[in-house]
Design a protein around this motif. Sequence first.
Motif, PDB file in Angstrom:
ATOM      1  N   UNK A 112      19.919  -2.335   3.868  1.00 46.83           N
ATOM      2  CA  UNK A 112      19.139  -3.440   3.299  1.00 46.83           C
ATOM      3  C   UNK A 112      17.709  -3.459   3.820  1.00 46.83           C
ATOM      4  N   UNK A 113      17.537  -3.507   5.136  1.00 41.86           N
ATOM      5  CA  UNK A 113      16.180  -3.565   5.681  1.00 41.86           C
ATOM      6  C   UNK A 113      15.352  -2.327   5.330  1.00 41.86           C
ATOM      7  N   UNK A 114      15.900  -1.111   5.455  1.00 45.25           N
ATOM      8  CA  UNK A 114      15.114   0.056   5.026  1.00 45.25           C
ATOM      9  C   UNK A 114      14.759   0.016   3.546  1.00 45.25           C
ATOM     10  N   UNK A 115      15.670  -0.491   2.712  1.00 46.63           N
ATOM     11  CA  UNK A 115      15.402  -0.565   1.281  1.00 46.63           C
ATOM     12  C   UNK A 115      14.233  -1.479   0.973  1.00 46.63           C
ATOM     13  N   UNK A 116      14.199  -2.631   1.610  1.00 49.10           N
ATOM     14  CA  UNK A 116      13.084  -3.550   1.380  1.00 49.10           C
ATOM     15  C   UNK A 116      11.800  -3.037   2.019  1.00 49.10           C
ATOM     16  N   UNK A 117      11.914  -2.390   3.174  1.00 43.55           N
ATOM     17  CA  UNK A 117      10.719  -1.831   3.817  1.00 43.55           C
ATOM     18  C   UNK A 117      10.067  -0.792   2.914  1.00 43.55           C
ATOM     19  N   UNK A 118      10.876   0.019   2.245  1.00 40.73           N
ATOM     20  CA  UNK A 118      10.339   1.031   1.338  1.00 40.73           C
ATOM     21  C   UNK A 118       9.613   0.387   0.164  1.00 40.73           C
ATOM     22  N   UNK A 119      10.203  -0.676  -0.398  1.00 44.19           N
ATOM     23  CA  UNK A 119       9.565  -1.361  -1.523  1.00 44.19           C
ATOM     24  C   UNK A 119       8.258  -2.032  -1.098  1.00 44.19           C
ATOM     25  N   UNK A 120       8.245  -2.600   0.100  1.00 51.34           N
ATOM     26  CA  UNK A 120       7.018  -3.237   0.590  1.00 51.34           C
ATOM     27  C   UNK A 120       5.926  -2.194   0.842  1.00 51.34           C
ATOM     28  N   UNK A 121       6.313  -1.057   1.419  1.00 52.47           N
ATOM     29  CA  UNK A 121       5.345   0.015   1.657  1.00 52.47           C
ATOM     30  C   UNK A 121       4.790   0.538   0.341  1.00 52.47           C
ATOM     31  N   UNK A 122       5.656   0.649  -0.641  1.00 53.70           N
ATOM     32  CA  UNK A 122       5.242   1.101  -1.972  1.00 53.70           C
ATOM     33  C   UNK A 122       4.197   0.160  -2.548  1.00 53.70           C
ATOM     34  N   UNK A 123       4.441  -1.143  -2.416  1.00 52.47           N
ATOM     35  CA  UNK A 123       3.494  -2.116  -2.947  1.00 52.47           C
ATOM     36  C   UNK A 123       2.161  -2.048  -2.199  1.00 52.47           C
ATOM     37  N   UNK A 124       2.228  -1.934  -0.857  1.00 53.03           N
ATOM     38  CA  UNK A 124       0.998  -1.856  -0.078  1.00 53.03           C
ATOM     39  C   UNK A 124       0.188  -0.606  -0.432  1.00 53.03           C
ATOM     40  N   UNK A 125       0.890   0.503  -0.682  1.00 51.05           N
ATOM     41  CA  UNK A 125       0.211   1.732  -1.085  1.00 51.05           C
ATOM     42  C   UNK A 125      -0.489   1.535  -2.425  1.00 51.05           C
ATOM     43  N   UNK A 126       0.212   0.886  -3.359  1.00 49.46           N
ATOM     44  CA  UNK A 126      -0.380   0.633  -4.665  1.00 49.46           C
ATOM     45  C   UNK A 126      -1.607  -0.259  -4.541  1.00 49.46           C
ATOM     46  N   UNK A 127      -1.536  -1.270  -3.656  1.00 45.37           N
ATOM     47  CA  UNK A 127      -2.671  -2.163  -3.463  1.00 45.37           C
ATOM     48  C   UNK A 127      -3.855  -1.424  -2.850  1.00 45.37           C
ATOM     49  N   UNK A 128      -3.551  -0.567  -1.864  1.00 47.39           N
ATOM     50  CA  UNK A 128      -4.612   0.203  -1.209  1.00 47.39           C
ATOM     51  C   UNK A 128      -5.273   1.149  -2.201  1.00 47.39           C
ATOM     52  N   UNK A 129      -4.464   1.809  -3.017  1.00 48.20           N
ATOM     53  CA  UNK A 129      -4.986   2.735  -4.019  1.00 48.20           C
ATOM     54  C   UNK A 129      -5.847   2.017  -5.033  1.00 48.20           C
ATOM     55  N   UNK A 130      -5.377   0.824  -5.452  1.00 48.75           N
ATOM     56  CA  UNK A 130      -6.131   0.063  -6.436  1.00 48.75           C
ATOM     57  C   UNK A 130      -7.469  -0.377  -5.866  1.00 48.75           C
ATOM     58  N   UNK A 131      -7.458  -0.760  -4.569  1.00 50.69           N
ATOM     59  CA  UNK A 131      -8.703  -1.187  -3.923  1.00 50.69           C
ATOM     60  C   UNK A 131      -9.685  -0.024  -3.804  1.00 50.69           C
TER      61      UNK A 131
END
Length: 384
Positions: free
Chosen positions: A357-376
């Motif tokens: 559970x925790x690794x699964x959510x950590x991966x999704x959060x990292x994915x979102x942060x990467x997308x935000x960084x890329x967009x910025x």
Amino acid sequence: MMSPTLHVPGQDQIRRAPKVLLHDHLDGGLRPGTIVDLALASGYEGLPETEPDKLGIWFREAADSGSLERYLETFAHTCAVMQTREALVRVAAECAEDLAADGVVYAEVRYAPEQHLEAGLTLEEVVEAVNEGFREGERRARLDGNRIRVGALLTAMRHAARSLEIAELANRYRDQGVAGFDIAGAEAGFPPTRHLDAFEYLKRENNHFTIHAGEAFGLPSIWQALQWCGADRLGHGVRIIDDIEVADDGGVKLGRLASYVRDKRIPLELCPTSNLQTGAAASYAEHPIGLLRKLHFRATVNTDNRLMSGTSMSREFEKLTETFGYTLDDMQWFTVNAMKSAFIPFDERLAMINDVIKPGYAELKSEWLFEQTSATSVSSASVD
């Protein structure tokens, strides 16, 4: 409760997020096409529709009555086609497959063995067929790249008189795929105290049980389930809100029963869409889950009956994120709550939380942060 760093997840993220389901009825989650197939094979002629899409719509519309009693009537059709070993294996296997495809990694699915005896099966044969189906569904899920573990909860009908017999059955199969016991059916007029002998037996055997309480009937049902019967969890429990006062200025006062439920960390198996259908809540915005989340009750999110409610775990979370602005952090909170409350050994619950559970959510959060960084980065480059 919004996170300052995470956005409201989209449908794809919600589907891929690991989810835990504690309150799901086997006879409330059949695929409409399977019902049609099984009715044809068994000679059952009582279906209101014989075209799968139309049948699915009929179940949802029939369940949208605002009455728990009317809602329960729809199960006559699903139970009618679940009377043979082959039918039970198929339905259980498809249940596990469907949940796994929706991102559910652990589920406890309940059913009443006494409702599947019309074609001559014994109680033991019913349990063994369903267990076989769950194992087959887990196997198929793995082949599809999904992982899920499914445990069964054996349910006794609260209007009947076989609860002790079903409790003993649950105890015999507790190391063979059965995780615990439950009572279900109309609450009004059938209090859980009618089944005290079953609950006393399970307590002597150190076994787990949940009780449908606080759905259509109010605080007395919850009080009896906890103080007289000793339930480990509350099936629904949504009416605990009746013991919580919210002042005009936003202040909150918990009554003694609500305080007890929160202080003892008693899990609430909340089923938002189902609660709307049976009249326990008027809308998603008015559903008590919002306040119970803020007050840190041991709230969990569940489907109840996927067919009748036209729902899934992903859809339940979609509705909650749309209504309350829940983030991935909130989804993880509900999911960890559910896993902590599962009827499997502590070390296995802990392993699911820490390794899945925790690794699964950590991966999704990292994915979102990467997308935000890329967009910025792209935005900055375009300005330059």
